[in-house]
Scaffold this motif. Sequence first.
Motif, mmCIF file in Angstrom:
data_model
loop_
_atom_site.group_PDB
_atom_site.id
_atom_site.type_symbol
_atom_site.label_atom_id
_atom_site.label_comp_id
_atom_site.label_asym_id
_atom_site.label_seq_id
_atom_site.Cartn_x
_atom_site.Cartn_y
_atom_site.Cartn_z
ATOM 1 N N CYS A 117 -7.899 3.390 -1.766
ATOM 2 C CA CYS A 117 -7.038 2.933 -0.670
ATOM 3 C C CYS A 117 -7.915 2.574 0.527
ATOM 4 O O CYS A 117 -8.882 3.267 0.832
ATOM 5 N N SER A 147 -2.299 2.850 4.474
ATOM 6 C CA SER A 147 -3.444 2.244 3.800
ATOM 7 C C SER A 147 -2.988 1.108 2.906
ATOM 8 O O SER A 147 -1.848 1.082 2.439
ATOM 9 N N VAL A 201 -3.592 -1.144 -0.595
ATOM 10 C CA VAL A 201 -4.091 -0.974 -1.953
ATOM 11 C C VAL A 201 -4.071 -2.343 -2.614
ATOM 12 O O VAL A 201 -3.064 -3.048 -2.563
ATOM 13 N N GLY A 230 0.801 -1.216 0.000
ATOM 14 C CA GLY A 230 0.000 0.000 0.000
ATOM 15 C C GLY A 230 0.830 1.261 0.000
ATOM 16 O O GLY A 230 1.932 1.296 -0.551
#
Length: 187
Positions: free
Chosen positions: A145, A165, A167, A117
């Motif tokens: 995200c 975050s 992804v 992420g």
Amino acid sequence: MAEENQHKILVPSDNDEKKIIRREVEKQRRMQMSILYSSLRSSLPSDLIKGKRSVSDHIAAAANYVQFLKQKTNELETKRDSLKEMASSSMVEIGNELSSDPSRLVKCVKINIIQGGVEIVICSGFEDFSSRLSDLLKIILEEGCDVVHCVTNQVNGKIFHTIKSEVKDLTCLNLARLQNKLDHAIL
């Protein structure tokens, strides 16, 4: 008597040994001077030695060049000192302005790609940023995200938000667009 002359020829005198030693020392000195001269010549800018062939011309050019560099160094030191004074006086002015208007603090967003992420670090001013933080989190979610972790710290009067975050596919994430949206949101 003939034997004595032959004996003198076979045994070199102290004077001959001194001459040989002196000759070798002088030869070594000339070689060392040649090396040093070559080093000096290669250190000078080519435009200073163009057209000059003698050693004395090159040494004179080197002396002039050293004087030029000293003068240039003094000028640059003076300029540096004046810039330092200007910077320190402007920092005092900026500090006074910031203490009266916290919204004038520098705000920034930095996005780092981490495994799985992105990590977003947001630096903001003194004011309460919690209402804006929710807007930033919405933008991050809109860009695809999934926020996993969010930490807020206050350091030297500045507020730092670190948002981690996940992804699903980093190739689909447009980092430039995310950076642009976050920049506009905090400004």
